[in-house]
Design a protein around this motif. Structure first.
Motif, PDB file in Angstrom:
ATOM      1  N   THR A  66     -11.413  12.745  20.444  1.00 53.33           N
ATOM      2  CA  THR A  66     -12.736  12.126  20.525  1.00 53.33           C
ATOM      3  C   THR A  66     -12.851  11.208  21.739  1.00 53.33           C
ATOM      4  O   THR A  66     -13.881  11.193  22.434  1.00 53.33           O
ATOM      5  N   ALA A  67     -11.771  10.464  22.006  1.00 52.50           N
ATOM      6  CA  ALA A  67     -11.805   9.512  23.125  1.00 52.50           C
ATOM      7  C   ALA A  67     -11.752  10.210  24.480  1.00 52.50           C
ATOM      8  O   ALA A  67     -12.346   9.719  25.456  1.00 52.50           O
ATOM      9  N   TYR A  68     -11.054  11.332  24.556  1.00 51.38           N
ATOM     10  CA  TYR A  68     -10.893  12.062  25.827  1.00 51.38           C
ATOM     11  C   TYR A  68     -11.299  13.521  25.625  1.00 51.38           C
ATOM     12  O   TYR A  68     -10.466  14.433  25.663  1.00 51.38           O
ATOM     13  N   PRO A  69     -12.574  13.776  25.386  1.00 52.61           N
ATOM     14  CA  PRO A  69     -13.031  15.144  25.063  1.00 52.61           C
ATOM     15  C   PRO A  69     -12.820  16.144  26.199  1.00 52.61           C
ATOM     16  O   PRO A  69     -12.810  17.358  25.976  1.00 52.61           O
ATOM     17  N   GLU A  70     -12.671  15.635  27.423  1.00 51.62           N
ATOM     18  CA  GLU A  70     -12.490  16.546  28.570  1.00 51.62           C
ATOM     19  C   GLU A  70     -11.077  17.124  28.643  1.00 51.62           C
ATOM     20  O   GLU A  70     -10.822  18.057  29.405  1.00 51.62           O
ATOM     21  N   SER A  71     -10.140  16.599  27.852  1.00 53.96           N
ATOM     22  CA  SER A  71      -8.739  17.027  27.935  1.00 53.96           C
ATOM     23  C   SER A  71      -8.479  18.214  27.010  1.00 53.96           C
ATOM     24  O   SER A  71      -8.386  18.046  25.783  1.00 53.96           O
ATOM     25  N   ALA A  72      -8.331  19.387  27.613  1.00 51.20           N
ATOM     26  CA  ALA A  72      -7.993  20.572  26.813  1.00 51.20           C
ATOM     27  C   ALA A  72      -6.553  20.514  26.326  1.00 51.20           C
ATOM     28  O   ALA A  72      -6.202  21.101  25.292  1.00 51.20           O
ATOM     29  N   GLU A  73      -5.697  19.783  27.081  1.00 50.52           N
ATOM     30  CA  GLU A  73      -4.290  19.698  26.686  1.00 50.52           C
ATOM     31  C   GLU A  73      -4.123  18.984  25.349  1.00 50.52           C
ATOM     32  O   GLU A  73      -3.250  19.332  24.558  1.00 50.52           O
ATOM     33  N   ILE A  74      -4.976  17.984  25.094  1.00 51.27           N
ATOM     34  CA  ILE A  74      -4.874  17.258  23.829  1.00 51.27           C
ATOM     35  C   ILE A  74      -5.199  18.172  22.660  1.00 51.27           C
ATOM     36  O   ILE A  74      -4.482  18.189  21.648  1.00 51.27           O
ATOM     37  N   ALA A  75      -6.255  18.958  22.790  1.00 51.54           N
ATOM     38  CA  ALA A  75      -6.622  19.882  21.712  1.00 51.54           C
ATOM     39  C   ALA A  75      -5.529  20.916  21.481  1.00 51.54           C
ATOM     40  O   ALA A  75      -5.197  21.255  20.330  1.00 51.54           O
ATOM     41  N   LYS A  76      -4.951  21.410  22.583  1.00 54.32           N
ATOM     42  CA  LYS A  76      -3.890  22.405  22.442  1.00 54.32           C
ATOM     43  C   LYS A  76      -2.653  21.795  21.791  1.00 54.32           C
ATOM     44  O   LYS A  76      -2.029  22.402  20.904  1.00 54.32           O
ATOM     45  N   LEU A  77      -2.284  20.585  22.220  1.00 47.44           N
ATOM     46  CA  LEU A  77      -1.111  19.946  21.632  1.00 47.44           C
ATOM     47  C   LEU A  77      -1.331  19.654  20.152  1.00 47.44           C
ATOM     48  O   LEU A  77      -0.404  19.786  19.346  1.00 47.44           O
ATOM     49  N   TYR A  78      -2.550  19.270  19.807  1.00 41.51           N
ATOM     50  CA  TYR A  78      -2.851  19.035  18.391  1.00 41.51           C
ATOM     51  C   TYR A  78      -2.598  20.298  17.578  1.00 41.51           C
ATOM     52  O   TYR A  78      -1.948  20.248  16.521  1.00 41.51           O
ATOM     53  N   ASP A  79      -3.087  21.431  18.057  1.00 45.34           N
ATOM     54  CA  ASP A  79      -2.880  22.698  17.344  1.00 45.34           C
ATOM     55  C   ASP A  79      -1.397  23.063  17.292  1.00 45.34           C
ATOM     56  O   ASP A  79      -0.906  23.529  16.246  1.00 45.34           O
ATOM     57  N   ASP A  80      -0.690  22.855  18.411  1.00 46.05           N
ATOM     58  CA  ASP A  80       0.739  23.188  18.451  1.00 46.05           C
ATOM     59  C   ASP A  80       1.532  22.324  17.462  1.00 46.05           C
ATOM     60  O   ASP A  80       2.371  22.834  16.708  1.00 46.05           O
ATOM     61  N   LEU A  81       1.264  21.020  17.475  1.00 40.45           N
ATOM     62  CA  LEU A  81       1.997  20.131  16.582  1.00 40.45           C
ATOM     63  C   LEU A  81       1.643  20.385  15.122  1.00 40.45           C
ATOM     64  O   LEU A  81       2.501  20.276  14.237  1.00 40.45           O
ATOM     65  N   ALA A  82       0.391  20.730  14.877  1.00 38.17           N
ATOM     66  CA  ALA A  82      -0.004  21.046  13.503  1.00 38.17           C
ATOM     67  C   ALA A  82       0.753  22.270  12.997  1.00 38.17           C
ATOM     68  O   ALA A  82       1.209  22.307  11.842  1.00 38.17           O
ATOM     69  N   SER A  83       0.905  23.270  13.875  1.00 39.98           N
ATOM     70  CA  SER A  83       1.655  24.466  13.477  1.00 39.98           C
ATOM     71  C   SER A  83       3.126  24.143  13.251  1.00 39.98           C
ATOM     72  O   SER A  83       3.736  24.594  12.265  1.00 39.98           O
ATOM     73  N   GLU A  84       3.708  23.357  14.150  1.00 38.81           N
ATOM     74  CA  GLU A  84       5.109  22.973  13.987  1.00 38.81           C
ATOM     75  C   GLU A  84       5.299  22.145  12.717  1.00 38.81           C
ATOM     76  O   GLU A  84       6.281  22.311  11.994  1.00 38.81           O
ATOM     77  N   ARG A  85       4.345  21.234  12.449  1.00 40.52           N
ATOM     78  CA  ARG A  85       4.415  20.411  11.238  1.00 40.52           C
ATOM     79  C   ARG A  85       4.401  21.281   9.985  1.00 40.52           C
ATOM     80  O   ARG A  85       5.160  21.049   9.042  1.00 40.52           O
ATOM     81  N   ASP A  86       3.555  22.309   9.980  1.00 43.27           N
ATOM     82  CA  ASP A  86       3.482  23.197   8.815  1.00 43.27           C
ATOM     83  C   ASP A  86       4.801  23.935   8.597  1.00 43.27           C
ATOM     84  O   ASP A  86       5.248  24.106   7.461  1.00 43.27           O
TER      85      ASP A  86
END
Length: 320
Positions: A66-86
């Protein structure tokens, strides 16, 4: 009267208990939002992959999106970490499940022993049936555990398989477990091949390092040291031709020294300088360890010295 006092104390304590419950129910630790998208990426990876704080990392990244909406890397890392967490969460849950199942199996085994000791024990019979039922309820979960982790966590998968194969009651489960076993065998064979390859690389690297040390020792005229090093290389690389060549070179330099020392020791022995002879032969032995001829000479001289010492003691002992 006492009851009224107790009720009054409970009423006074309830507000404090309510606050404690609310504050202690909060999960995770507050992590301030980093000052930039790059810092968010770095901190999130450290929280998750280094510290194991997956929930905190994902919560921070959710705010960072939300704070840095222009960063695609943040969205990708969120998805990657969520998958690893699962994946990690599934592994932990399965570890707990298989530990429970192993505990059930251990209890059943002990109850089997008790039944042999006391055949009329209703306790052993009833509890055994209970725990067998509890273990049987896990057959699907154990089979799924083996299937899930056969390629990525073979140790965990093998534990699940070992229990499931004992309790599988349907042909379908048995077929699934046969496939799990085949996958585990292939994974274990591949792991063994990789281990052998790594060990071979380690031997080659170690052999190369030792060869360099052996060459340096020969250059420094430390031939005995070079031979000791080359023996180690020969154990690591028995077919290395360079080893035999360097050994011959070192022996060609040592042999004349050994022969000269042996001859000098012989002369000293004949001159009845036995201690000097032994010392000289020991010097030769340090260059050529375990040489049987040199060892025999030293042993012979020591026997003579021992007999001479006994004669001196007899001569010096007071006569009756």
């Amino acid at each position: 009267m006492i009851l009224r006092v107790v009720l009054l104390a409970l009423l006074v304590a309830l507000p404090g208990c309510t606050k404690l419950t609310k504050s202690s129910s909060k999960e995770g630790v507050d992590t301030p939002l980093p000052a930039s998208a790059a810092e968010s990426l770095t901190q999130a990876q450290q929280l998750a992959r280094r510290d194991g704080r997956w929930a905190d990392a994902l919560a921070m990244l959710k705010e960072a999106k939300t704070a840095y909406p222009e960063s695609a890397e943040i969205a990708k890392l969120y998805d990657d970490l969520a998958s690893e967490r699962d994946v990690i969460a599934r592994q932990i849950r399965d570890q707990i499940m298989v530990s429970d199942a192993e505990n059930f199996k251990s209890k059943i085994d002990l109850l089997d022993q008790l039944a042999l000791v006391d055949a009329d024990s209703l306790f052993a019979t009833s509890r055994r049936l209970y725990w067998k039922e509890k273990l049987g309820d896990q057959e699907e979960s154990l089979t799924a555990c083996g299937e899930e982790h056969a390629k990525t966590q073979p140790v965990l998968a093998r534990r699940c398989y070992a229990l499931a194969v004992e309790i599988a009651g349907t042909p379908e489960l048995k077929d699934r477990l046969a496939a799990v076993n085949a996958t585990l065998r292939a994974s274990e064979n591949n792991a063994a091949k990789r281990r052998i390859a790594v060990e071979k690389q380690d031997r080659q690297a170690r052999g190369k390092e030792l060869l360099e040390s052996a060459r340096a020792a020969i250059e420094a005229r430390e031939y005995r040291k070079a031979l000791d090093i080359l023996d180690k290389v020969a154990q690591l690389q028995p077919n290395n031709r360079e080893v035999s060549g360097l050994q011959e070179k070192a022996w060609s330099m040592i042999s004349p020294q050994v022969e000269a020392l042996v001859k000098l020791g012989d002369h000293l022995y004949l001159d009845e300088q036995l201690n000097a002879a032994v010392a000289t032969w020991q010097a030769a032995l340090s260059l050529k360890p375990d040489d049987e001829d040199i060892l025999a000479r030293i042993e012979r001289a020591k026997n003579v010295l021992s007999r001479l010492d006994e004669l001196r003691k007899q001569q010096n002992s007071p006569k009756p």
